[in-house]
Design an enzyme around this catalytic site. Structure first.
Site, mmCIF file in Angstrom:
data_model
loop_
_atom_site.group_PDB
_atom_site.id
_atom_site.type_symbol
_atom_site.label_atom_id
_atom_site.label_comp_id
_atom_site.label_asym_id
_atom_site.label_seq_id
_atom_site.Cartn_x
_atom_site.Cartn_y
_atom_site.Cartn_z
ATOM 1 N N LYS A 126 47.660 -25.258 -1.941
ATOM 2 C CA LYS A 126 47.647 -26.110 -0.746
ATOM 3 C C LYS A 126 48.791 -27.129 -0.759
ATOM 4 O O LYS A 126 49.219 -27.575 0.305
ATOM 5 C CB LYS A 126 46.287 -26.792 -0.591
ATOM 6 C CG LYS A 126 45.151 -25.818 -0.245
ATOM 7 C CD LYS A 126 45.299 -25.216 1.158
ATOM 8 C CE LYS A 126 44.037 -24.496 1.609
ATOM 9 N NZ LYS A 126 44.146 -23.935 2.969
ATOM 10 N N ASN A 153 44.457 -21.301 9.854
ATOM 11 C CA ASN A 153 43.233 -21.762 9.183
ATOM 12 C C ASN A 153 42.823 -20.855 8.027
ATOM 13 O O ASN A 153 42.201 -21.318 7.071
ATOM 14 C CB ASN A 153 42.107 -21.827 10.233
ATOM 15 C CG ASN A 153 40.734 -21.861 9.595
ATOM 16 O OD1 ASN A 153 40.270 -22.913 9.148
ATOM 17 N ND2 ASN A 153 40.075 -20.705 9.504
ATOM 18 N N GLN A 165 43.043 -16.590 -10.603
ATOM 19 C CA GLN A 165 42.808 -17.529 -9.485
ATOM 20 C C GLN A 165 44.137 -17.951 -8.859
ATOM 21 O O GLN A 165 44.273 -18.009 -7.646
ATOM 22 C CB GLN A 165 42.180 -18.834 -9.985
ATOM 23 C CG GLN A 165 40.770 -18.780 -10.455
ATOM 24 C CD GLN A 165 40.339 -20.205 -10.888
ATOM 25 O OE1 GLN A 165 40.773 -21.205 -10.349
ATOM 26 N NE2 GLN A 165 39.473 -20.253 -11.876
ATOM 27 N N TYR A 179 43.841 -23.726 -6.485
ATOM 28 C CA TYR A 179 43.665 -23.952 -5.042
ATOM 29 C C TYR A 179 44.527 -25.139 -4.603
ATOM 30 O O TYR A 179 45.239 -25.069 -3.594
ATOM 31 C CB TYR A 179 42.180 -24.219 -4.763
ATOM 32 C CG TYR A 179 41.847 -24.567 -3.333
ATOM 33 C CD1 TYR A 179 41.725 -23.580 -2.368
ATOM 34 C CD2 TYR A 179 41.632 -25.893 -2.955
ATOM 35 C CE1 TYR A 179 41.398 -23.908 -1.054
ATOM 36 C CE2 TYR A 179 41.307 -26.220 -1.647
ATOM 37 C CZ TYR A 179 41.185 -25.224 -0.697
ATOM 38 O OH TYR A 179 40.866 -25.546 0.597
ATOM 39 N N GLY A 180 44.463 -26.216 -5.380
ATOM 40 C CA GLY A 180 45.229 -27.421 -5.038
ATOM 41 C C GLY A 180 46.724 -27.159 -4.982
ATOM 42 O O GLY A 180 47.407 -27.603 -4.059
ATOM 43 N N SER A 194 44.563 -29.064 2.701
ATOM 44 C CA SER A 194 43.389 -29.709 2.118
ATOM 45 C C SER A 194 43.818 -30.995 1.437
ATOM 46 O O SER A 194 44.944 -31.099 0.936
ATOM 47 C CB SER A 194 42.750 -28.778 1.088
ATOM 48 O OG SER A 194 41.804 -29.488 0.328
ATOM 49 N N ASP A 243 45.168 -9.795 9.294
ATOM 50 C CA ASP A 243 45.042 -10.056 7.857
ATOM 51 C C ASP A 243 46.342 -10.718 7.438
ATOM 52 O O ASP A 243 47.411 -10.084 7.490
ATOM 53 C CB ASP A 243 44.825 -8.733 7.105
ATOM 54 C CG ASP A 243 44.666 -8.955 5.600
ATOM 55 O OD1 ASP A 243 45.029 -10.046 5.091
ATOM 56 O OD2 ASP A 243 44.177 -8.024 4.933
ATOM 57 N N ILE A 244 46.277 -11.982 7.033
ATOM 58 C CA ILE A 244 47.519 -12.703 6.751
ATOM 59 C C ILE A 244 48.205 -12.213 5.475
ATOM 60 O O ILE A 244 49.348 -12.581 5.215
ATOM 61 C CB ILE A 244 47.315 -14.247 6.733
ATOM 62 C CG1 ILE A 244 46.495 -14.699 5.525
ATOM 63 C CG2 ILE A 244 46.693 -14.737 8.027
ATOM 64 C CD1 ILE A 244 46.528 -16.231 5.318
HETATM 65 P P1 NAP Z 1 35.374 -19.845 4.915
HETATM 66 O O1 NAP Z 1 34.107 -20.110 5.636
HETATM 67 O O2 NAP Z 1 35.358 -19.126 3.618
HETATM 68 O O3 NAP Z 1 36.357 -19.096 5.933
HETATM 69 C C1 NAP Z 1 37.601 -18.643 5.534
HETATM 70 C C2 NAP Z 1 38.142 -17.747 6.634
HETATM 71 O O4 NAP Z 1 39.436 -17.277 6.222
HETATM 72 C C3 NAP Z 1 37.274 -16.506 6.849
HETATM 73 O O5 NAP Z 1 37.295 -16.173 8.212
HETATM 74 C C4 NAP Z 1 38.011 -15.458 6.042
HETATM 75 O O6 NAP Z 1 37.764 -14.139 6.461
HETATM 76 C C5 NAP Z 1 39.432 -15.867 6.331
HETATM 77 N N1 NAP Z 1 40.410 -15.222 5.461
HETATM 78 C C6 NAP Z 1 40.477 -15.227 4.111
HETATM 79 N N2 NAP Z 1 41.509 -14.461 3.695
HETATM 80 C C7 NAP Z 1 42.096 -13.971 4.829
HETATM 81 C C8 NAP Z 1 43.197 -13.122 5.073
HETATM 82 N N3 NAP Z 1 43.901 -12.575 4.082
HETATM 83 N N4 NAP Z 1 43.534 -12.852 6.352
HETATM 84 C C9 NAP Z 1 42.834 -13.382 7.380
HETATM 85 N N5 NAP Z 1 41.758 -14.154 7.208
HETATM 86 C C10 NAP Z 1 41.397 -14.454 5.945
HETATM 87 O O7 NAP Z 1 36.154 -21.201 4.604
HETATM 88 P P2 NAP Z 1 36.366 -22.547 5.455
HETATM 89 O O8 NAP Z 1 35.757 -23.640 4.669
HETATM 90 O O9 NAP Z 1 36.015 -22.343 6.863
HETATM 91 O O10 NAP Z 1 37.954 -22.700 5.296
HETATM 92 C C11 NAP Z 1 38.850 -22.670 6.392
HETATM 93 C C12 NAP Z 1 40.124 -23.384 5.949
HETATM 94 O O11 NAP Z 1 39.823 -24.751 5.669
HETATM 95 C C13 NAP Z 1 40.743 -22.815 4.662
HETATM 96 O O12 NAP Z 1 42.140 -22.826 4.765
HETATM 97 C C14 NAP Z 1 40.281 -23.813 3.605
HETATM 98 O O13 NAP Z 1 41.141 -23.823 2.489
HETATM 99 C C15 NAP Z 1 40.339 -25.108 4.390
HETATM 100 N N6 NAP Z 1 39.545 -26.207 3.857
HETATM 101 C C16 NAP Z 1 38.187 -26.135 3.779
HETATM 102 C C17 NAP Z 1 37.457 -27.224 3.298
HETATM 103 C C18 NAP Z 1 35.962 -27.200 3.231
HETATM 104 O O14 NAP Z 1 35.366 -28.206 2.751
HETATM 105 N N7 NAP Z 1 35.287 -26.156 3.679
HETATM 106 C C19 NAP Z 1 38.123 -28.379 2.851
HETATM 107 C C20 NAP Z 1 39.515 -28.425 2.951
HETATM 108 C C21 NAP Z 1 40.212 -27.355 3.470
HETATM 109 P P3 NAP Z 1 36.581 -13.213 5.801
HETATM 110 O O15 NAP Z 1 35.315 -13.639 6.452
HETATM 111 O O16 NAP Z 1 37.029 -11.837 6.158
HETATM 112 O O17 NAP Z 1 36.601 -13.476 4.328
#
Ligand code: NAP
Length: 275
Positions: free
Chosen positions: A196, A91, A104, A192-193, A138, A64-65
């Site tokens: 990031k 990630n 938020q 969020y922005g 992002s 857990d980060i």
């Molecule tokens: P996601 O499906 O919601 O997955 C997020 C992951 O992060 C989940 O495994 C979640 O765990 C984990 N997480 C959240 N808080 C945490 C914590 N405190 N400690 C450890 N793990 C934690 O989102 P995603 O789209 O795959 O996002 C992955 C990364 O890509 C993120 O950094 C996001 O900002 C970035 N990103 C995504 C997009 C997009 O279009 N999807 C675009 C740009 C950047 P739980 O399952 O336990 O919640």
């Protein structure tokens, strides 16, 4: 048993979404162990089982980060089992929901910026020579940067900003949102922005420090955007599959040993973007 000659790659937040796709791709392409981490044991172990059913062999460790004890337990595990770390993919992250803006802001900052920073503080010293570090930021960081005041943009683009100054600015953003004066203070309207921006600028600072303090180790550290990816965070309308979203992070994680760069860059679609 210690296997410190064994190379190891680790992905945070890898139980689902882009992190899971990164872990799967690394299991196929990385010639060493892959540690899939998740904050929730059950969700993490289920993800490992899914990959095992596909004939892949990731290991699992809880992380857990947001929890320093959890990060330190992982650090101790890596030291004992591998004597360090070869590839780190930060990630894990959270999106924002339509709650009050200052709530938020606090939540996004806590996990996306402070959590990622805490992992870096504990694990960057473990990165072995020719290691690779990838911070999943992002493109929203770039959009948010362009919507900051000229003074803030100049600070975030500076090649001399320190980590302490960055932390101070990120904390100031949260405080400004609580006082309802973030716009007056030059901040954009994306919590969020801004979180990031923190991840991208932190990556630039850490890359600079590595170049200064461990130049001969040829470690490459970058921030990236995976694109707009169909996950729980971005929803079903996004344009990329999680596998496509994993491409740029995995490319950066597997930069060949003789690569001189990219380093300290913001990378999208495997190309360096101007910050
Ligand atoms: P996601 O499906 O919601 O997955 C997020 C992951 O992060 C989940 O495994 C979640 O765990 C984990 N997480 C959240 N808080 C945490 C914590 N405190 N400690 C450890 N793990 C934690 O989102 P995603 O789209 O795959 O996002 C992955 C990364 O890509 C993120 O950094 C996001 O900002 C970035 N990103 C995504 C997009 C997009 O279009 N999807 C675009 C740009 C950047 P739980 O399952 O336990 O919640």
């Amino acid at each position: 048993m210690s296997s410190s000659n064994q190379v190891v790659a680790l992905v945070t937040g890898a139980n689902k979404g882009i992190g899971f796709a990164i872990a799967r791709d690394l299991c196929r392409k990385f010639s060493g162990d892959v540690v899939l981490t998740a904050r929730n044991q059950a969700r993490g172990r289920a993800a490992v089982q899914q990959l095992q059913a596909e004939g892949l062999s990731p290991r699992f460790h809880q992380l857990d980060i947001d929890d320093l004890q959890s990060i330190r337990a992982l650090r101790d595990f890596l030291l004992k089992e591998y004597g360090g770390l070869d590839v780190l993919i930060n990630n894990a992250g959270i999106g924002t929901d339509p709650t009050q803006f200052h709530i938020q802001a606090e939540a996004a900052m806590k996990t996306n910026f402070l959590g990622t920073r805490a992992v870096c503080m504990e694990l960057l010293p473990l990165i072995k020579p020719q290691g690779r570090v990838v911070n999943v930021s992002s493109t929203m960081s770039l959009d948010a940067l362009k919507n900051c005041s000229p003074e803030l943009q100049q600070k975030f683009r500076s090649d001399t900003i320190t980590e302490e100054e960055l932390v101070g600015l990120m904390n100031k953003f949260v405080e400004d949102t609580k006082k309802g004066m973030h716009e007056k203070e030059g901040w954009p309207n994306s919590a969020y922005g801004v979180s990031k921006i923190g991840v991208t600028v932190l990556s630039r600072i850490h890359a600079r420090k590595l170049s200064q303090q461990r130049r001969d180790d040829k470690i490459l550290l970058n921030a990236c955007c995976p694109g707009w990816v169909r996950t729980d965070m971005a929803g079903p309308k996004a344009t990329k599959s999680p596998e496509e979203g994993a491409e740029t992070p995995v490319y950066l994680a597997l930069l060949p040993p003789d690569a001189e760069g990219p380093h300290g860059q913001f990378v999208q679609e495997k190309k360096v973007e101007q910050w």
